[in-house]
Scaffold this motif. Structure first.
Motif, PDB file in Angstrom:
ATOM      1  N   GLY A   1       0.772  -1.231   0.000  1.00 53.90           N
ATOM      2  CA  GLY A   1       0.000   0.000   0.000  1.00 53.90           C
ATOM      3  C   GLY A   1       0.809   1.291   0.000  1.00 53.90           C
ATOM      4  N   THR A   2       2.035   1.233   0.458  1.00 50.25           N
ATOM      5  CA  THR A   2       2.822   2.471   0.501  1.00 50.25           C
ATOM      6  C   THR A   2       4.145   2.367  -0.244  1.00 50.25           C
ATOM      7  OG1 THR A   2       3.603   1.755   2.666  1.00 50.25           O
ATOM      8  CG2 THR A   2       1.848   3.398   2.621  1.00 50.25           C
ATOM      9  N   ILE A   3       4.746   1.191  -0.197  1.00 45.81           N
ATOM     10  CA  ILE A   3       6.022   1.038  -0.899  1.00 45.81           C
ATOM     11  C   ILE A   3       5.714   0.531  -2.314  1.00 45.81           C
ATOM     12  CG2 ILE A   3       8.304  -0.020  -0.846  1.00 45.81           C
ATOM     13  CD1 ILE A   3       7.799  -0.454   2.184  1.00 45.81           C
ATOM     14  N   ASN A   4       5.514   1.465  -3.219  1.00 46.35           N
ATOM     15  CA  ASN A   4       5.108   1.086  -4.582  1.00 46.35           C
ATOM     16  C   ASN A   4       5.358   2.262  -5.500  1.00 46.35           C
ATOM     17  OD1 ASN A   4       2.977   3.037  -4.586  1.00 46.35           O
ATOM     18  ND2 ASN A   4       1.753   1.620  -3.352  1.00 46.35           N
ATOM     19  N   LYS A   5       5.051   2.091  -6.763  1.00 46.32           N
ATOM     20  CA  LYS A   5       5.100   3.206  -7.704  1.00 46.32           C
ATOM     21  C   LYS A   5       3.765   3.271  -8.433  1.00 46.32           C
ATOM     22  CE  LYS A   5      10.050   3.556  -8.643  1.00 46.32           C
ATOM     23  NZ  LYS A   5      11.137   3.506  -9.654  1.00 46.32           N
ATOM     24  N   PRO A   6       3.160   4.462  -8.456  1.00 46.31           N
ATOM     25  CA  PRO A   6       1.916   4.619  -9.211  1.00 46.31           C
ATOM     26  C   PRO A   6       2.261   4.485 -10.689  1.00 46.31           C
ATOM     27  CG  PRO A   6       2.294   6.470  -7.721  1.00 46.31           C
ATOM     28  CD  PRO A   6       3.561   5.711  -7.792  1.00 46.31           C
ATOM     29  N   ALA A   7       1.352   3.919 -11.445  1.00 48.60           N
ATOM     30  CA  ALA A   7       1.637   3.748 -12.868  1.00 48.60           C
ATOM     31  C   ALA A   7       0.360   3.788 -13.680  1.00 48.60           C
ATOM     32  CB  ALA A   7       2.352   2.416 -13.099  1.00 48.60           C
ATOM     33  N   THR A   8       0.554   4.119 -14.941  1.00 49.90           N
ATOM     34  CA  THR A   8      -0.560   4.098 -15.887  1.00 49.90           C
ATOM     35  C   THR A   8      -0.395   2.863 -16.755  1.00 49.90           C
ATOM     36  OG1 THR A   8      -0.687   6.514 -15.945  1.00 49.90           O
ATOM     37  CG2 THR A   8      -1.615   5.315 -17.834  1.00 49.90           C
TER      38      THR A   8
ATOM     39  N   ALA B   1       5.248  -3.566 -21.199  1.00 54.95           N
ATOM     40  CA  ALA B   1       6.541  -2.928 -21.437  1.00 54.95           C
ATOM     41  C   ALA B   1       6.413  -1.453 -21.101  1.00 54.95           C
ATOM     42  CB  ALA B   1       6.961  -3.095 -22.891  1.00 54.95           C
ATOM     43  N   VAL B   2       7.513  -0.858 -20.730  1.00 58.68           N
ATOM     44  CA  VAL B   2       7.514   0.564 -20.379  1.00 58.68           C
ATOM     45  C   VAL B   2       7.440   1.386 -21.668  1.00 58.68           C
ATOM     46  CG1 VAL B   2       8.754   2.415 -19.207  1.00 58.68           C
ATOM     47  CG2 VAL B   2       8.902   0.062 -18.333  1.00 58.68           C
ATOM     48  N   ASP B   3       6.433   2.228 -21.740  1.00 59.55           N
ATOM     49  CA  ASP B   3       6.252   3.056 -22.940  1.00 59.55           C
ATOM     50  C   ASP B   3       7.189   4.255 -22.923  1.00 59.55           C
ATOM     51  OD1 ASP B   3       4.402   3.555 -25.377  1.00 59.55           O
ATOM     52  OD2 ASP B   3       4.491   5.513 -24.390  1.00 59.55           O
ATOM     53  N   GLN B   4       7.443   4.760 -24.105  1.00 60.38           N
ATOM     54  CA  GLN B   4       8.341   5.911 -24.237  1.00 60.38           C
ATOM     55  C   GLN B   4       7.749   7.196 -23.667  1.00 60.38           C
ATOM     56  OE1 GLN B   4       8.598   5.417 -28.519  1.00 60.38           O
ATOM     57  NE2 GLN B   4       7.492   7.322 -28.863  1.00 60.38           N
ATOM     58  N   ASP B   5       6.469   7.206 -23.346  1.00 54.75           N
ATOM     59  CA  ASP B   5       5.881   8.398 -22.722  1.00 54.75           C
ATOM     60  C   ASP B   5       6.280   8.541 -21.257  1.00 54.75           C
ATOM     61  OD1 ASP B   5       4.654   9.159 -25.014  1.00 54.75           O
ATOM     62  OD2 ASP B   5       2.655   8.419 -24.488  1.00 54.75           O
ATOM     63  N   THR B   6       6.958   7.531 -20.763  1.00 51.61           N
ATOM     64  CA  THR B   6       7.394   7.567 -19.370  1.00 51.61           C
ATOM     65  C   THR B   6       8.402   8.696 -19.122  1.00 51.61           C
ATOM     66  OG1 THR B   6       7.032   5.211 -19.043  1.00 51.61           O
ATOM     67  CG2 THR B   6       8.674   6.252 -17.620  1.00 51.61           C
ATOM     68  N   ASN B   7       8.238   9.395 -17.999  1.00 54.55           N
ATOM     69  CA  ASN B   7       9.205  10.428 -17.609  1.00 54.55           C
ATOM     70  C   ASN B   7       9.238  10.522 -16.092  1.00 54.55           C
ATOM     71  OD1 ASN B   7       6.954  11.973 -16.782  1.00 54.55           O
ATOM     72  ND2 ASN B   7       6.720  12.801 -18.848  1.00 54.55           N
ATOM     73  N   GLU B   8       9.835  11.574 -15.544  1.00 53.87           N
ATOM     74  CA  GLU B   8       9.961  11.675 -14.093  1.00 53.87           C
ATOM     75  C   GLU B   8       8.586  11.692 -13.423  1.00 53.87           C
ATOM     76  OE1 GLU B   8      11.306  13.997 -16.151  1.00 53.87           O
ATOM     77  OE2 GLU B   8      13.233  12.978 -16.263  1.00 53.87           O
ATOM     78  N   GLU B   9       7.628  12.308 -14.105  1.00 49.82           N
ATOM     79  CA  GLU B   9       6.301  12.437 -13.505  1.00 49.82           C
ATOM     80  C   GLU B   9       5.440  11.187 -13.604  1.00 49.82           C
ATOM     81  OE1 GLU B   9       6.626  16.119 -15.325  1.00 49.82           O
ATOM     82  OE2 GLU B   9       7.921  15.859 -13.586  1.00 49.82           O
ATOM     83  N   LYS B  10       5.578  10.495 -14.714  1.00 49.69           N
ATOM     84  CA  LYS B  10       4.685   9.345 -14.859  1.00 49.69           C
ATOM     85  C   LYS B  10       5.367   8.126 -15.437  1.00 49.69           C
ATOM     86  CE  LYS B  10       3.008  10.905 -19.341  1.00 49.69           C
ATOM     87  NZ  LYS B  10       1.865  11.087 -20.232  1.00 49.69           N
ATOM     88  N   LEU B  11       4.833   7.001 -15.009  1.00 49.65           N
ATOM     89  CA  LEU B  11       5.340   5.703 -15.423  1.00 49.65           C
ATOM     90  C   LEU B  11       4.221   5.080 -16.257  1.00 49.65           C
ATOM     91  CD1 LEU B  11       6.374   2.884 -12.940  1.00 49.65           C
ATOM     92  CD2 LEU B  11       7.130   3.271 -15.290  1.00 49.65           C
ATOM     93  N   VAL B  12       4.518   4.820 -17.522  1.00 48.15           N
ATOM     94  CA  VAL B  12       3.475   4.290 -18.398  1.00 48.15           C
ATOM     95  C   VAL B  12       3.856   2.924 -18.937  1.00 48.15           C
ATOM     96  CG1 VAL B  12       2.098   4.718 -20.474  1.00 48.15           C
ATOM     97  CG2 VAL B  12       2.915   6.642 -19.097  1.00 48.15           C
ATOM     98  N   PHE B  13       2.909   2.010 -18.834  1.00 49.01           N
ATOM     99  CA  PHE B  13       3.134   0.667 -19.368  1.00 49.01           C
ATOM    100  C   PHE B  13       2.153   0.364 -20.491  1.00 49.01           C
ATOM    101  CE2 PHE B  13       4.766   0.330 -15.045  1.00 49.01           C
ATOM    102  CZ  PHE B  13       5.944  -0.389 -15.226  1.00 49.01           C
ATOM    103  N   ASN B  14       2.648  -0.363 -21.495  1.00 54.76           N
ATOM    104  CA  ASN B  14       1.760  -0.861 -22.555  1.00 54.76           C
ATOM    105  C   ASN B  14       1.528  -2.340 -22.314  1.00 54.76           C
ATOM    106  OD1 ASN B  14       1.866   1.553 -24.067  1.00 54.76           O
ATOM    107  ND2 ASN B  14       3.837   0.930 -24.940  1.00 54.76           N
ATOM    108  N   GLU B  15       0.321  -2.765 -22.485  1.00 53.09           N
ATOM    109  CA  GLU B  15       0.084  -4.204 -22.419  1.00 53.09           C
ATOM    110  C   GLU B  15       0.522  -4.781 -23.764  1.00 53.09           C
ATOM    111  OE1 GLU B  15      -3.381  -7.141 -20.974  1.00 53.09           O
ATOM    112  OE2 GLU B  15      -3.897  -6.002 -22.761  1.00 53.09           O
ATOM    113  N   ILE B  16       1.511  -5.640 -23.726  1.00 57.92           N
ATOM    114  CA  ILE B  16       1.996  -6.265 -24.963  1.00 57.92           C
ATOM    115  C   ILE B  16       1.002  -7.336 -25.389  1.00 57.92           C
ATOM    116  CG2 ILE B  16       3.899  -7.469 -26.068  1.00 57.92           C
ATOM    117  CD1 ILE B  16       5.676  -6.507 -23.702  1.00 57.92           C
ATOM    118  N   VAL B  17       0.706  -8.183 -24.450  1.00 56.58           N
ATOM    119  CA  VAL B  17      -0.298  -9.231 -24.687  1.00 56.58           C
ATOM    120  C   VAL B  17      -0.745  -9.731 -23.322  1.00 56.58           C
ATOM    121  CG1 VAL B  17       1.466 -11.071 -24.835  1.00 56.58           C
ATOM    122  CG2 VAL B  17      -0.764 -11.405 -25.926  1.00 56.58           C
TER     123      VAL B  17
END
Length: 542
Positions: free
Chosen positions: A457-464, A518-534
């Motif tokens: 709940g606290t030790i994690n990283k928010p992601a899209t 996989a980590v998408d190229q839109d990822t930056n310091e503010e946001k972590l973005v993942f693409n569902e490959i399959v």
RNA sequence: UGGGCUGUGGCCAAGUGGUUAAGGCACCGGACUUUGACUCCGGGAUCGAUGGUUCGACUCCAUCCAGCCCAGCCA
């Protein structure tokens, strides 16, 4: 894995009976767009056929029409082909051979096999006849070689307007094969060429240029798609009449067509222009750049292409078949936890500020990949869909009120109470854990109602998380205009949490019970973005 | 309707005169399982149709049917 195919059989025979000692192939794209999965068939098969038979493969851009081509496309294609793991021996351009082609045209003219025609484009079309009726010969067809030579040189030197004259092969205006009705082989075109700049005012046509290119390079087997079968007699005619030393053999195969996938240039352009997709590298597209960005390993493409064969038929391959190779290529991905649609769980009997670090294998199937520490504390997130108030049937292997499940690698927890907001939406589950059930402790007294994953709940990283679906609905339906078939929900963004690890663009993971991401190229310091490959396959039906 | 090509289970695809007609995807069963994943077992076609040749045909021949491609100074 790799299927046999008729071209491979031909090649093996040519090698066996000594016709060739090495196999030389090429991939000849026109640099006027982007490569997609369909092109991968030609690229990979050509490459594979050559290198697996003591030969080599050339990459040659078929840049004979400057008004359509651009250097940005050659750069993009080079990047894509490299990424596919295909290595060419020579990087070439049709335009490298313009002088040679011009000289060969002179040979043709001298032999009386080509003539300069003054007919307009419309007239040529009329004279060509149609599928049922033979064409008629141009009134300029019988000019002398001397006159043709002069006229052709004048064409080259810019004495005539664009479109006013063409050079035509003199073959047979009555041929049932339209391609043989004195095909145009050179046209006047005042256009800037990306390679030869403004050196040329006349440009060769594909049917004339291609066989010469192949012959110059010593291509042994010139593979192309089915629609060129009718052109083969012309291909052979050019090689023969231009007196080329090498005689390449054109063989046609069926294109790879993926069901329900948009590959047409104008359709993709429409999607890009209307902002229905991010660009030509949108993960929902099967362009090579789109697949790459999404996170598909190139090995998956190679394996898929080889497995799918090199047939003479024209069918549609279901996307699921490709998915299989994508999953297969990702079996060694690190398997971690991510909660895509989080639901908070408070473990009421767990010490407030305590944090345990659990040892978790990075990949159960590959122990050599080691372990990592996964935090566990009083608050955890689980997948919203892993909880239901009342167990619907005996097959439900997840959490429910008063039910007990194992949080993978941690403890059994039992849901005791549900907290809802004013709209009735569940905001929190109050649960208790059983200390005796710690993973690895050997506890076997009772079985949990399933195993679900969690993120602390606290030790994690928010992601899209970007989840993709078909770009086009009712793909086959011809009655609905394309623009109305675009699936508005082909991209869904979910917001949740992943383990607090390092993430770099294009890193690939299996998110337990979710899928490969996989980590998408839109990822930056503010946001972590993942693409569902399959996604992971699932027998679970709601 | 001129010419070229194709037709093997829902999809992809081997096989080219004698095989129980490979294999993969999907699907359906079942085993296993701290991923309803993976893995492992099991399940389905008489080969577009009709005739013919043959001791024997998916494989050869004929006819028919269906689909795709060709009338750019595109590739």
């Amino acid at each position: 894995m790799e299927t046999s195919n008729f071209i491979k059989t031909i090649i093996e025979e040519d090698l066996k009976n000594g016709k060739h000692k090495e196999i030389i192939t090429r991939f000849p794209p026109e640099p006027n767009g982007f490569l997609h999965l369909g092109h991968a068939r030609s690229i990979i098969q050509n490459y594979h056929l050559a290198v697996s038979n003591n030969g080599y493969f050339n990459l040659r851009f078929d840049d004979t029409n400057p008004v359509k081509e651009d250097t940005v496309f050659v750069e993009g294609m080079i990047e894509d082909i490299k990424w596919l793991g295909v290595k060419w021996k020579n990087l070439l351009f049709a335009s490298d051979y313009f002088d040679e082609m011009y000289n060969r045209a002179i040979v043709l003219i001298k032999k009386g096999k080509a003539f300069v025609d003054d007919l307009s484009a419309e007239e040529i079309r009329e004279y060509r006849g149609d599928l049922k009726n033979p064409g008629k010969e141009s009134p300029y067809r019988n000019r002398t070689p001397e006159e043709n030579l002069e006229l052709f040189e004048n064409m080259k030197n810019g004495l005539y307007e664009d479109g006013s004259r063409v050079l035509r092969a003199k073959i047979d205006m009555a041929s049932p094969n339209m391609n043989l009705r004195d095909p145009v082989i050179y046209r006047i075109q005042r256009a800037y060429h990306h390679n030869t700049q403004d050196k040329w005012l006349i440009y060769p046509m594909y049917d004339y240029a291609h066989p010469i290119e192949d012959a110059i390079e010593g291509i042994t087997h010139s593979l192309c798609s089915l629609e060129f079968e009718d052109h083969r007699p012309l291909y052979d005619w050019v090689v023969k009449e231009c007196e080329m030393e090498n005689v390449p053999r054109q063989i046609e195969f069926g294109k790879l067509i993926m069901a329900k996938q948009v590959t047409g240039k104008r359709y993709i352009k429409q999607l890009v222009d209307s902002k229905a997709v991010i660009g030509w590298d949108d993960p929902r597209l099967i362009t090579i750049s789109g697949l790459r960005r999404k996170g598909v390993p190139s090995q998956a493409i190679t394996n898929f292409i080889l497995a799918t064969g090199l047939p003479k038929t024209q069918g549609e391959t279901e996307y699921e078949m490709f998915d299989k190779y994508v999953r297969e290529s990702l079996v060694e991905a690190k398997r971690i936890n991510a909660v895509v649609d989080p639901l908070l769980v408070e473990i009421t009997n767990y010490e407030d500020s305590k944090v345990e670090y659990l040892d978790v294998e990075n990949n159960r199937d590959f122990p050599e990949m080691g372990t990592r520490k996964v935090p566990f504390s009083k608050y955890v997130y689980i997948e919203r869909e892993d909880f239901i108030e009342e167990k619907p049937n005996k097959k439900w292997k997840r959490l429910y009120l008063n039910g007990e499940v194992r949080l993978m690698h941690a403890y059994f927890i039992k849901a005791n109470e549900i907290i809802k907001d004013e709209t009735g939406k569940i905001t929190k589950i109050l649960a208790t854990y059983d200390e005796l059930t710690k993973s690895g402790s050997g506890f076997t007294e009772r079985k949990p109602n399933g195993n679900i994953h969690f993120v602390d709940g606290t030790i994690n990283k928010p992601a899209t998380f970007r989840i993709f679906d078909d770009l086009v609905l009712d793909f086959e339906n011809k009655d609905i205009p394309f623009s109305e078939k675009i699936n508005k929900n082909s991209l869904v963004e979910k917001h949740g949490f992943v383990e607090a690890l390092e993430y770099n663009v294009l890193d690939r993971f299996q998110f337990a019970r979710n899928g490969y991401f996989a980590v998408d190229q839109d990822t930056n310091e503010e946001k972590l973005v993942f693409n569902e490959i399959v996604s992971l396959k699932s027998k679970f039906k709601r």
